[in-house]
Write a protein that holds these residues in place. Structure first.
Motif, short mmCIF file in Angstrom:
data_model
loop_
_atom_site.label_atom_id
_atom_site.label_comp_id
_atom_site.label_asym_id
_atom_site.label_seq_id
_atom_site.Cartn_x
_atom_site.Cartn_y
_atom_site.Cartn_z
N CYS A 751 0.86 -1.19 0.00
CA CYS A 751 0.00 0.00 0.00
C CYS A 751 0.88 1.23 0.00
O CYS A 751 1.81 1.33 0.80
CB CYS A 751 -0.92 -0.03 1.24
N GLU A 752 0.62 2.16 -0.95
CA GLU A 752 1.44 3.35 -1.08
C GLU A 752 1.25 4.31 0.10
O GLU A 752 2.02 5.26 0.24
CB GLU A 752 1.11 4.07 -2.39
N SER A 753 0.27 4.06 0.95
CA SER A 753 0.02 4.95 2.09
C SER A 753 0.63 4.39 3.37
O SER A 753 1.45 5.05 4.02
CB SER A 753 -1.49 5.18 2.27
N ILE A 758 -0.33 -5.30 0.42
CA ILE A 758 -1.67 -4.93 -0.03
C ILE A 758 -2.67 -6.02 0.26
O ILE A 758 -3.88 -5.76 0.43
CB ILE A 758 -1.64 -4.58 -1.53
N VAL A 769 -9.40 -3.22 -1.68
CA VAL A 769 -8.18 -2.60 -2.25
C VAL A 769 -8.57 -1.72 -3.43
O VAL A 769 -9.43 -2.08 -4.23
CB VAL A 769 -7.17 -3.68 -2.71
N PHE A 778 -3.67 1.06 -2.97
CA PHE A 778 -3.97 1.52 -1.60
C PHE A 778 -5.00 0.59 -0.96
O PHE A 778 -5.85 0.01 -1.66
CB PHE A 778 -4.56 2.94 -1.61
N HIS A 779 -4.86 0.43 0.38
CA HIS A 779 -6.02 -0.12 1.12
C HIS A 779 -7.12 0.92 1.07
O HIS A 779 -6.84 2.14 1.18
CB HIS A 779 -5.66 -0.43 2.58
N CYS A 782 -7.10 3.36 3.73
CA CYS A 782 -5.95 4.28 3.78
C CYS A 782 -6.13 5.48 2.87
O CYS A 782 -5.33 6.41 2.90
CB CYS A 782 -4.68 3.55 3.39
#
Length: 814
Positions: A751-753, A758, A769, A778-779, A782
């Protein structure tokens, strides 16, 4: 001298000898030079016949008083008998030496055969009688041929049969005065000569079915012909015949015959005639008193030696060899043919030296005055004999023909003394400068003392200082002597084409530093190319320094340097402006365009001083003063096309305004503007400013062109619009296909956050997702709240980087 003799010859394994019988009953054995080696006292009267076997070890002798002796030359054992009548001929069996062949025959008024039996006693048999005296016998292998008054018979001693009887043709001739001549050519061919008639008889085997009571052999006459003279002797020579003739000729002053010299002829027998191959008249003593019976011809088998016997002389004849042929050619002064014959048979020459023949030929040519041919033959004749060469050179000097021999002197590995070559060069230098120069070019410099010849040429140049031939030759001599500076100086004075080759070949660039102007004066193009090709040896600065006082030459050099490389001579670009302006204006503008090192202010100053409008316009535009440049085009060049082209290049609205303002009161200029500005400026701006009533040339055509240009622009816009719409649709479809593709998501993605994986570790639990088209994931929990557009979410990362939003794929759930 001997009054009468008989002779026969044999070739022994180790020596050759002659057996000679005399009128006084003595027999001499002679070597081939005529020296007596043995002497036998046989009788007190003349010896009629001597016979030797093939080995030369046994001899048979008969004499006029009836004595017959057969004995070994080294044993004296044999047969001795006295008859009550003269015995004319005797013949031993050819292989008498062998014990099985102890046989011989004698001929008087009958033919008797003597054979030694096993008791060592001699048995006598009569083979023939009753036809007169027997005058000739020849024994070959098993065949005995003899001649009597009637004809010639042949007896086969093997079968004890008489084979044939060849009758005498001319019975009017006395057989004692014109005796028969017999000789065997081989074991089966008998040659018969009698009077003026010759017959060749061949003994052949008879077919057994035809024999009956006939002999097993018979004789066939294969050739029979008459001769011009009377035959004294015969001998075979390959397939030809050697004939000894007794000659009678008619006197020019009286109607009577006289005896002439005997002739030795070679003839080619034909079936019914003969062909004369050669003929020689022989000089023997007292030939005027001799008869036909006084001559005999004997030959040595296995050798081409023939013995002509007369009462007073013996003449030895042999085949002519190459030596004889050369002698004859020299006698006839056919020297060229003699020399060629001598060279062809050089290995076999015994009495002639090729050089001697050649010298005779050279002397003959000199006597004729054909000096060139004589000199040319020296090459072939004199060969490597230095002494002869020098003698010939001095002889040609004596007769004033050194020029003739000069071109043929040795000049390779074989050489004469230097003084010889120097003597010839001095001779040419006195009378023929061209010939002297040719020799200097053709002869290697090491043939003579170079310094001596240089001094001689220098002495002549004092009298003729401008003679080009002598100067060129002196330069070549300096080159041979490696004094290249002096040679170069002469070549430059003469403007000789070889000067550049000399510089390159001997790397004389250091020697031409102070001669660059001379080189340029000679050939500018070649000189500049050479200087530029060898900048490492002659720097640009050095060349410019040498040419400083000759600006026209300096310009040629710098111009070619600039063409090769725009940057090499950059320090001289300011100087070149004035050089181009002075000597080469057509290349000034290209130089100003291509040079990035040229000071524009200096260039502008030069061009304005010389009123070079085009160059000034270019410089003004390059310096940013385009309005002034356009003004010069309009006012000084008055060229609307150039003004329009200039405005197009600059693409400046103010320039177009200036151009319109300047042209508005000039109808020709207005026409030019109407025809050309339609694609750059709105023509309405120009048309509104034209005064009412002004006559404009070709206005209609100009307006038509404006409308055509306008229509063309509309068509181009519509075409571009269609192309743009089609491209946009194509790109949209491509984007849609891309966005509709699935995206792979696995445990490696994060996740990019929150930067957690993921996917949850327990896949049985529910999860959600969001994956964007930019591949960021991303989730769902998130992600921040959605934007102003309901149901649309954007990637925070891409939005922050201003890459443009990407619509999210919401709630990938499980």
């Amino acid at each position: 001298m001997l009054k009468h003799f008989n002779l026969t010859g044999k070739k022994m394994p180790f020596h050759t000898f002659l057996a000679l019988g005399t009128h006084f009953g003595k027999v001499f054995l002679l070597d081939i030079q005529g020296n007596v080696t043995q002497k036998f006292e046989i009788s007190s009267v003349k010896i009629n016949q001597i016979s030797l076997d093939e080995s030369g070890e046994h001899v048979g002798i008969c004499s006029e008083d009836g004595k017959v002796q057969v004995f070994g030359l080294y044993t004296r054992e044999g047969f001795h008998e006295n008859f009550d009548c003269p015995i004319k001929v005797v013949a031993l069996h050819p292989q008498f030496t062998r014990s099985n062949y102890k046989q011989f025959v004698t001929g008087g008024n009958k033919l008797l055969l003597y054979e030694r039996n096993w008791l060592n006693r001699w048995k006598t048999s009569v083979l023939h009688e009753g036809e007169g005296s027997i005058t000739a016998i020849q024994w070959r292998a098993n065949l005995i041929a003899w001649a009597n008054n009637v004809g010639v018979k042949i007896y086969d001693i093997g079968t004890k049969q008489r084979i044939t009887n060849v009758l005498r043709d001319n019975v009017s001739l006395r057989p004692d005065m014109y005796p028969c001549s017999l000789c065997w050519k081989d074991n089966s061919s008998l040659i018969v000569g009698w009077g003026s008639s010759i017959k060749i008889c061949v003994v052949k085997e008879r077919n057994p079915t035809e024999m009956r009571d006939l002999p097993s052999r018979y004789v066939e006459i294969v050739s029979a012909f008459e001769t011009e003279f009377f035959i004294s002797g015969l001998a075979p020579l390959a397939d030809q015949l050697v004939t000894l003739y007794f000659v009678k000729e008619n006197s020019d002053h009286m109607d009577e015959e006289f005896r002439a010299r005997p002739r030795l002829d070679i003839i080619q027998p034909l079936p019914e005639s003969c062909e004369e191959i050669s003929s020689d008249a022989l000089t023997v003593r007292n030939f005027q008193d001799n008869e036909c019976r006084d001559y005999r011809l004997e030959h040595s088998e296995g050798e081409s030696l023939f013995y002509i016997i007369s009462p007073k002389d013996i003449v030895v004849a042999k085949e002519r060899d190459q030596d004889d042929h050369i002698d004859w050619l020299l006698e006839k002064k056919k020297y060229e043919e003699a020399l060629m014959a001598a060279e062809i048979s050089f290995k076999n020459i015994k009495r002639h030296d090729v050089q001697k023949i050649g010298m005779a030929y050279i002397n003959h040519l000199v006597e004729k005055g054909d000096y060139d041919s004589a000199a040319r033959k020296c090459q072939k004749v004199l060969g490597k004999n230095m002494e002869l060469w020098e003698n010939e050179v001095y002889r040609f000097k004596t007769i004033g023909q050194l020029k003739a021999i000069s071109q043929y002197l040795p000049r390779g590995d074989l050489r004469l003394r230097p003084a010889i070559y120097e003597m010839i060069l001095h001779d040419f230098l006195k009378t023929d400068y061209e010939g002297f120069a040719t020799l200097i070019r053709e002869w290697p410099g090491e043939l003579y003392n170079n310094m001596a010849i240089v001094q001689a040429v220098s002495d002549h140049l004092k009298k003729e200082p401008t003679n080009r031939i002598l100067l060129t030759t002196l330069a070549e001599l300096y080159t041979y002597d490696q004094r290249y500076d002096r040679a170069l100086e002469i070549y430059l004075r003469l403007r000789h084409k070889d000067v550049y080759q000399l510089i390159h070949k001997h790397n004389l660039f250091s020697s031409i530093e102070d001669k660059i102007v001379l080189l340029m004066d000679f050939d500018k193009e070649k000189a500049v190319d050479m200087l530029l090709d060898n900048e490492d040896k002659l720097s640009t600065d050095r060349v410019v320094e040498e040419l400083a006082d000759r600006p026209e030459l300096l310009h040629v050099y710098l111009h070619k340097l600039f063409k090769r490389d725009h940057h090499k001579g950059q320090k001289y670009h300011e100087r070149q402006i004035g050089l181009y302006a002075e000597y080469d204006r057509p290349n000034l503008l290209p130089f100003l365009r291509d040079s990035t090192h040229c000071p524009l202010e200096k260039a502008l100053e030069v061009c304005q001083q010389r009123n070079f409008v085009e160059e000034t316009v270019f410089l003004l535009s390059r310096m940013g003063n385009c309005r002034r440049a356009l003004q010069m085009i309009m006012e000084e060049l008055e060229d609307v096309d150039k003004a329009i082209e200039f405005a197009k290049d600059q693409d400046d609205a103010e320039l177009w305004e200036d151009l319109i303002s300047y042209s508005i009161d000039k109808p020709p200029f207005i026409t030019g503007l109407l025809n050309n500005i339609g694609t750059h400026v709105d023509p309405i701006l120009l048309i509104h400013r034209i005064k009412e009533g002004m006559e404009i040339p070709n206005l209609r055509d100009s307006l038509v062109k404006i409308l055509q240009d306008y229509n063309l622009q509309i068509l181009l816009r519509e075409g571009c619009k269609k192309i743009l719409v089609a491209d946009s649709l194509s790109l949209l479809q491509k984007m849609h296909r891309t966005q509709m593709r699935g995206v792979r998501v696995d445990e490696e993605n994060i996740c990019e956050s929150c930067h957690a994986t993921i996917l949850p570790s327990d896949m049985a639990k529910p999860f959600s997702v969001v994956v964007f088209h930019c591949r960021h994931m991303f989730h769902k929990e998130c992600l921040p709240s959605s934007g102003t557009i309901p149901g649309v979410q954007f990637c925070n990362i891409c939005s922050a980087k201003k890459r443009g939003p990407g619509s999210g794929i919401l709630e990938i759930k499980k």
